[in-house]
Design an enzyme around this catalytic site. Structure first.
Site, PDB file in Angstrom:
ATOM      1  N   ARG A 249      61.031 -11.888   5.557  1.00  0.00           N
ATOM      2  CA  ARG A 249      61.562 -12.451   6.798  1.00  0.00           C
ATOM      3  C   ARG A 249      60.823 -11.971   8.044  1.00  0.00           C
ATOM      4  O   ARG A 249      60.382 -10.818   8.102  1.00  0.00           O
ATOM      5  CB  ARG A 249      63.049 -12.112   6.919  1.00  0.00           C
ATOM      6  CG  ARG A 249      63.895 -12.892   5.930  1.00  0.00           C
ATOM      7  CD  ARG A 249      65.368 -12.500   5.923  1.00  0.00           C
ATOM      8  NE  ARG A 249      66.105 -13.385   5.021  1.00  0.00           N
ATOM      9  CZ  ARG A 249      66.060 -13.302   3.679  1.00  0.00           C
ATOM     10  NH1 ARG A 249      65.343 -12.366   3.098  1.00  0.00           N
ATOM     11  NH2 ARG A 249      66.720 -14.165   2.919  1.00  0.00           N
TER      12      ARG A 249
ATOM     13  N   HIS B  60      55.875 -12.858  -6.545  1.00  0.00           N
ATOM     14  CA  HIS B  60      57.282 -13.251  -6.574  1.00  0.00           C
ATOM     15  C   HIS B  60      57.717 -13.775  -7.941  1.00  0.00           C
ATOM     16  O   HIS B  60      58.259 -14.880  -8.061  1.00  0.00           O
ATOM     17  CB  HIS B  60      57.513 -14.309  -5.497  1.00  0.00           C
ATOM     18  CG  HIS B  60      58.906 -14.337  -4.945  1.00  0.00           C
ATOM     19  ND1 HIS B  60      60.003 -14.593  -5.730  1.00  0.00           N
ATOM     20  CD2 HIS B  60      59.379 -14.151  -3.706  1.00  0.00           C
ATOM     21  CE1 HIS B  60      61.086 -14.566  -4.971  1.00  0.00           C
ATOM     22  NE2 HIS B  60      60.730 -14.295  -3.731  1.00  0.00           N
TER      23      HIS B  60
ATOM     24  N   GLU C 272      60.020  -7.676  -5.839  1.00  0.00           N
ATOM     25  CA  GLU C 272      58.892  -7.994  -4.972  1.00  0.00           C
ATOM     26  C   GLU C 272      58.346  -6.727  -4.319  1.00  0.00           C
ATOM     27  O   GLU C 272      58.855  -6.269  -3.305  1.00  0.00           O
ATOM     28  CB  GLU C 272      59.341  -8.998  -3.901  1.00  0.00           C
ATOM     29  CG  GLU C 272      59.999 -10.249  -4.469  1.00  0.00           C
ATOM     30  CD  GLU C 272      60.944 -10.910  -3.466  1.00  0.00           C
ATOM     31  OE1 GLU C 272      60.529 -11.175  -2.326  1.00  0.00           O
ATOM     32  OE2 GLU C 272      62.107 -11.144  -3.812  1.00  0.00           O
TER      33      GLU C 272
END
Ligand code: NAG
Ligand code: NAG
Length: 401
Positions: free
Chosen positions: A108, A206, A363
């Site tokens: 993010r 990922h 991750e």
């Protein structure tokens, strides 16, 4: 791998020495090593012709791993990563970055903005008020080129032109290399910003894991997988949208986020009132948090994370040079994502679709939204002459080993 070598020779002759062969009919490239096989976007020349104990497949879309077959404790080959049967199924999927490389800035970015040298840049808000995985045209939505291919390794390249992901200015060249050795998958990523422009750079791999390959007759969830992060006694405090607030919290022994004091089943705290709130607003429950990995050095000599399943007996140890671990227990991918034909099977407890907590993404990365927290002192901005490096090795074994 004779067929692939022959193909390679033919294509090399036809298109010049640097040309690599096309993928198999399913759009996937298949790599093999003893005890392991993997598939990236390779068009299927069928995995049968390889006939060995390890196979992995990869695709150029998102530089994704699509299949990873390892033997379980009974010698049965299991495909333990989530993905699609065909490479063509990836691009329209907004369900998740399955096996892909989110970039040029993973995770993010708070309020869709960051500042470099006093200039504020606005990025695409695709996750509430925040930017997730660089927006809707991040690397996870792009097709990479294959620049090198051998039986056991593949290298992808992306030229990420300035502002291709909105607000990410300056060109970036990224290289993703996957190399297989017996029972081991090594990932190396590098990226440079050749222009004069400085840019955010932070990558991750990922992969969503299901070490039972959805074949367990008693559960199609990962709640009974055991997880251990011995060097992670600290966590970034999240706001309700799972954006770090800037606070760094110590994790007490016995806490819902304690995976450091001893290995713990992922679903141990599923009946705790904290289960839902731990992963933010609208979450079904579980994990979507960024742990700090306090293990100094480049590639650590001990794994920073270990995931295993008692049912299949498959264990993966993760070694990395990264100082953070975002753990996401697939809270929002449920009920829409079909499991692959290579998974499930007779007696499996699945209706053919994945459910929340059906998989888990581990991750390895730098600290989430560090670009907006200079007080953390993380290096997440790169300019000319600097090279971003990311390394991890995933080692597979069985609990009986
Ligand atoms: C986004 O920001 C606006 C303005 O600050 C605020 O009103 C809104 O509640 C925020 N949305 C979310 C999902 O946080
Ligand atoms: C980047 O792209 C967006 C969307 O196309 C555009 O609005 C913006 O002006 C571009 N920024 C720069 C610096 O070119």
């Amino acid at each position: 791998m004779k067929s692939l070598s022959i193909l390679f020779t033919i294509f090399s002759a036809a298109r010049g020495a640097t040309a690599v062969p096309p993928p198999g009919p399913d759009g996937k490239y298949t790599l093999t090593a003893e005890g392991i096989r993997a598939q990236v976007n390779f068009v299927p020349m069928s995995i049968k012709w390889i006939g060995l104990t390890g196979l992995w497949q990869f695709i150029p879309f998102g530089a994704a791993i699509t299949n990873l077959f390892v033997e379980d404790k009974n010698g049965v080959e299991r495909d333990i990563v989530v993905g699609f049967d065909n490479a063509a199924d990836y691009p329209p999927s907004a369900l998740g970055h399955f096996g892909e490389i989110p970039g040029r800035y993973a995770g993010r970015i708070g309020n869709g903005q960051y500042t470099i040298d006093g200039v504020t840049y606005s990025t695409e808000k695709n996750n509430g008020n925040n930017t997730l995985h660089s927006g809707n045209n991040g690397w996870g939505f792009r097709t990479f080129e294959v620049v090198a291919l051998t039986e056991a390794s593949i290298t992808f390249h992306i030229r990420d032109a300035s502002n291709s992901s909105i607000g990410m200015l300056g060109d970036v060249d990224g290289y993703i290399s996957y190399t297989l050795t017996p029972k081991s998958w090594k990932v190396k990523m590098s990226a440079t910003a050749p222009d004069t422009h400085k840019t955010p750079l932070m990558l991750t791999q990922h992969t969503y894991w299901s070490l039972d390959a959805f074949s367990n007759p008693t559960t199609d969830l990962i709640l009974d997988h055991s997880y251990y992060m011995p060097f992670s006694q600290r966590i970034l405090e999240p706001d309700p949208n799972m954006l770090p607030t800037g606070q760094i919290l110590s994790i007490p022994e016995g806490d819902i986020n304690d995976f450091w004091s001893k290995p713990k089943l992922v679903g141990t705290d599923r009946n705790s009132p904290l289960w839902k709130s731990n992963c933010g607003d609208g979450c079904e429950g579980g994990y979507n948090n960024c742990w700090i990995v306090d293990k100094l050095g480049s590639q650590a000599t001990e794994p920073v994370a270990t995931l295993s399943s008692g049912w299949s007996g498959i264990k993966v140890d993760i070694y990395t040079d990264q100082v953070g671990m975002q753990v996401y227990s697939c809270n929002w991918v449920g009920d829409k994502m079909p499991i692959k034909k290579t998974q499930g099977g007779p007696g499996a407890a699945t209706n053919g679709l994945m459910k929340p907590s059906g998989c888990i993404a581990l991750e390895a990365q730098d600290w989430s939204d560090g670009i907006n927290h200079p007080e953390w002192g993380r290096k997440q901005v790169y300019g000319p002459g600097e090279t971003y490096i990311w390394e991890a090795t995933y080692k597979f074994s069985t609990l009986e080993d």
